[in-house]
Structure formats: structure tokens, C-alpha cells
Design an enzyme around this catalytic site. Structure first.
Site, short mmCIF file in Angstrom:
data_model
loop_
_atom_site.label_atom_id
_atom_site.label_comp_id
_atom_site.label_asym_id
_atom_site.label_seq_id
_atom_site.Cartn_x
_atom_site.Cartn_y
_atom_site.Cartn_z
N GLU A 69 0.86 -1.19 0.00
CA GLU A 69 0.00 0.00 0.00
C GLU A 69 0.89 1.23 0.00
OE1 GLU A 69 -2.49 2.82 -0.24
OE2 GLU A 69 -3.32 0.78 -0.28
N ASP A 118 -7.33 1.84 -8.82
CA ASP A 118 -7.71 3.11 -9.45
C ASP A 118 -7.93 2.85 -10.94
OD1 ASP A 118 -7.82 5.71 -10.55
OD2 ASP A 118 -6.49 6.50 -9.00
N THR A 191 -13.38 -6.52 0.49
CA THR A 191 -12.62 -5.35 0.90
C THR A 191 -13.60 -4.32 1.45
OG1 THR A 191 -12.79 -4.07 -1.15
CG2 THR A 191 -11.10 -5.79 -1.08
N GLU A 192 -13.06 -3.25 2.02
CA GLU A 192 -13.92 -2.18 2.50
C GLU A 192 -14.73 -1.56 1.36
OE1 GLU A 192 -10.45 -2.47 5.35
OE2 GLU A 192 -10.68 -2.42 3.18
#
Length: 212
Positions: A69, A118, A191-192
Site C-alpha cells: 500500500e 484506481d 474489501t472495505e
């Protein structure tokens, strides 16, 4: 939304070097030394707040997980989860994943996850998409023979772009799913972002593509 700056993040990451690799270049070809057991290595690019990687580590203890990350103020949330759950099969890297070959040796990784990357929707930014052919070239190099890439996204354009990119690169599409949650896959760890988008009724796309 831009993550809020956390001035204490540096110190927090340095405090937990049992889970955070500060100099990943030094481990190239020797990642197994960071784990208690010699097991296949699965890599997540763009770990976010860590819900996926910690959930996967808990569900699949026979796999070693590495999560990258870039944003420091976000990876500390992933570290929070790791510190709380104390897995022996998770390692975190706070860096840019623009060249994985700096961190991993040839064939050192068994699988790569791209979760809600993204989409870089403008054509002029195509080279930044994580399924652009220059990224696929490095994935192929660090993955073992027959290794695969699993992409999950809510972005239809990125999904379709990635299908084309994988196919043009000569990869085999082992799974293409237009609505992941219709499958009710018990092995799927959300995932969130996935929780947020699926709660709105938005379809989640998934593709599993393998290098030949």
C-alpha cells in the site's frame, strides 16, 4: 476522499517491523525468510485498510500473504488489523508498486490480487492502470510458471479494459464474473470498498487470468 495525514504513521510502522518490511529490496528472492512456514506467496497490490489481506490470512493459513500500500496514512489502518489479529502469514510494505521486480525475484510469487484499483479513466492515463501491458510484463516475471492475477472491481470500464489487456497479452481467462455476489462464493473475502459498493446494489466484477 483524501486520507487524513497522520504524523505518527512513520513511527508506528517502524515500531512493528515484525509485520512491516521497511526495505523490501533487501528481501528480493528471500521472502520466505519473513514467514514462520515455507508456503506459497500471494501478493495484494493496493491493500487499503487491510480488511481483505487479514481476512484472507485467517481463512487460508497455508498461504503467506504480502500486501503493498502506497499511502502511509492508510496502511497504518491495515497494520492496526494485523497487530490485533497477530497472524504469522502476513507482511506489509509501504511503497509504490510501480516495479515489483525491485522487490521480488523471478517466480517468487504464486498469485497477485488487484482489488478495486484506481481505474484511471482518462485515455492519457492508460499507462497507470495496473492491467496495462507493462504491468503485466512484470507480473509475469515475478509470478511462478502458471501463476495468476485476480482482479475485483466495481468499474465496468476497467473490467472490460482488463479483459482485453489480459487476452492481448496471451493470458488464459479462467473465470469471468459479472456479478460476484450472485455466486455466493464462501471463499470471497470482501474489501472495505466492496462492502460499500455491494451494499448499494452495485455489481462487483471479478476475473481470474493465468499466464501461460
Amino acid at each position: 476522499m483524501r486520507a487524513r495525514h497522520k504524523p505518527w504513521a512513520d513511527d508506528y510502522l517502524k515500531k512493528h517491523t515484525e509485520y512491516v518490511v521497511l526495505e523490501p529490496e533487501s528481501l528480493k528472492g528471500n521472502w520466505q525468510s519473513r514467514f514462520s512456514q515455507h508456503q506459497p506467496i500471494y501478493l495484494e497490490i493496493g491493500a487499503g485498510k487491510g480488511q481483505f489481506i487479514t481476512g484472507m490470512a485467517d481463512q487460508f493459513p497455508s498461504i503467506n500473504f504480502v500486501a503493498i500500500e502506497l499511502v502511509k496514512s492508510i496502511i497504518v489502518s491495515a497494520l492496526d488489523k494485523v497487530v490485533e489479529s497477530k497472524p504469522d502469514n502476513v507482511q506489509l510494505i509501504n511503497t509504490d508498486a510501480k516495479d515489483l521486480r525491485s522487490f521480488f525475484g523471478e517466480g517468487e510469487v504464486d498469485r497477485i490480487y488487484l482489488n478495486f484499483s484506481d481505474p484511471w479513466p482518462k485515455n492519457k492515463h492508460e499507462k497507470r492502470r495496473l492491467t496495462y501491458h507493462t504491468f503485466l510484463e512484470q507480473y509475469k516475471e515475478v509470478l511462478k510458471e502458471g501463476g495468476d492475477v485476480i482482479l475485483k472491481t466495481d468499474n465496468r470500464h476497467l473490467f472490460e479494459y482488463s479483459l482485453t489487456s489480459f487476452s492481448q497479452f496471451g493470458m488464459v481467462l479462467d473465470e469471468v464474473t459479472l456479478d460476484l455476489h450472485e455466486l455466493e462464493d464462501p471463499t470471497n473475502v470482501m474489501t472495505e470498498y466492496e462492502e460499500k459498493f455491494s451494499s448499494r446494489g452495485q455489481p462487483i466484477y471479478r476475473v481470474q487470468a493465468r499466464f501461460q
